[in-house]
Design an enzyme around this catalytic site. Sequence first.
Site, short mmCIF file in Angstrom:
data_model
loop_
_atom_site.label_atom_id
_atom_site.label_comp_id
_atom_site.label_asym_id
_atom_site.label_seq_id
_atom_site.Cartn_x
_atom_site.Cartn_y
_atom_site.Cartn_z
N SER A 150 0.89 -1.14 0.06
CA SER A 150 -0.19 0.07 0.07
C SER A 150 0.88 1.35 -0.09
O SER A 150 2.11 1.30 0.36
CB SER A 150 -0.92 -0.16 1.50
N TYR A 166 -2.02 -1.28 10.37
CA TYR A 166 -2.07 -1.45 8.99
C TYR A 166 -0.78 -0.96 8.68
O TYR A 166 -0.13 -1.64 7.74
CB TYR A 166 -3.10 -0.42 8.42
#
Length: 260
Positions: A142, A155
């Site tokens: 990401s 995350y």
Amino acid sequence: MLKGKTALVTGSTSGIGLGMARRFASEGANVVLNGFGDQGEIESLRREIAEQYNVQVTYSNADMSKPDQIEAMIREAESTFGAVDILVNNAGIQHVAAIDEYPPEKWEAVIAINLNHCFYTTHYALPKMREKGWGRILNVASAHGLVGSAGKSAYVAAKHGVIGLTKVTALDTAGSGITCNALCPGWVKTPLVVQQIEAKAKQKGIPAEQAEKELLAEKQPALEFVTTEQLAGYAAFLCSEDARTVTGAQVQIDGGWTAQ
Ligand code: NAD
């Protein structure tokens, strides 16, 4: 391009993973789907992809937070197809809260699914790739593998970890015909992000369309979502012969997010 290959995509019952599974099938690869959801819908999806592209498609309901289930999924794929030639580590979840309010069980779950699963799948699938002298491992990281955002401790830690794992996997497999790369998408409008748009709209008391515009404006200068098709196209390129020396890379597909 991928005829005779087998692609296993974790978390492919939805969003980015589903887009990649379709793309690999369209290139002629057999596909192993994985992820959660309504079993009837998943079976229709499995059949639809198999019929549309005339390839074999199987499904594993393995939970990517459980190493024993991950091993069983890889073994089953190998006994059906011989080997997993293309491994896409894509399954992921999100939880947003400040660190002092972050529930420890959510931390454990995000790290297990977003980071640890990428180690276990790779660990179990690599020996057969090595035997065949060819393999492609794609880790869906990401923009949050490169930069942080408030409230996303688990995350961001997991995705930074995925990029580290990608580099070491590339080094451990260098010269063997196997490559490993990380894709770093910006915002993609999948259920994972729709959830965050809805939370923002609720928190600020604004319509979802406005929350969506704000979400993009805050991070993604291109002001448009990355699409699952664009990501799948990049994934297909990384599986091509043109990309045989691309390994250990982090590819930003993020509308300028991390250029800032
Ligand atoms: P999504 O929610 O649409 O899909 C997630 C998939 O993972 C689903 O198939 C779900 O069933 C599966 N999954 C969740 N927990 C699982 C588990 N324990 N075991 C097996 N499968 C599980 O989300 P998405 O946006 O398509 O996300 C896919 C990946 O892309 C994630 O790793 C996410 O972090 C990453 N990503 C997404 C965005 C974005 O903007 N959507 C941006 C960057 C990176």
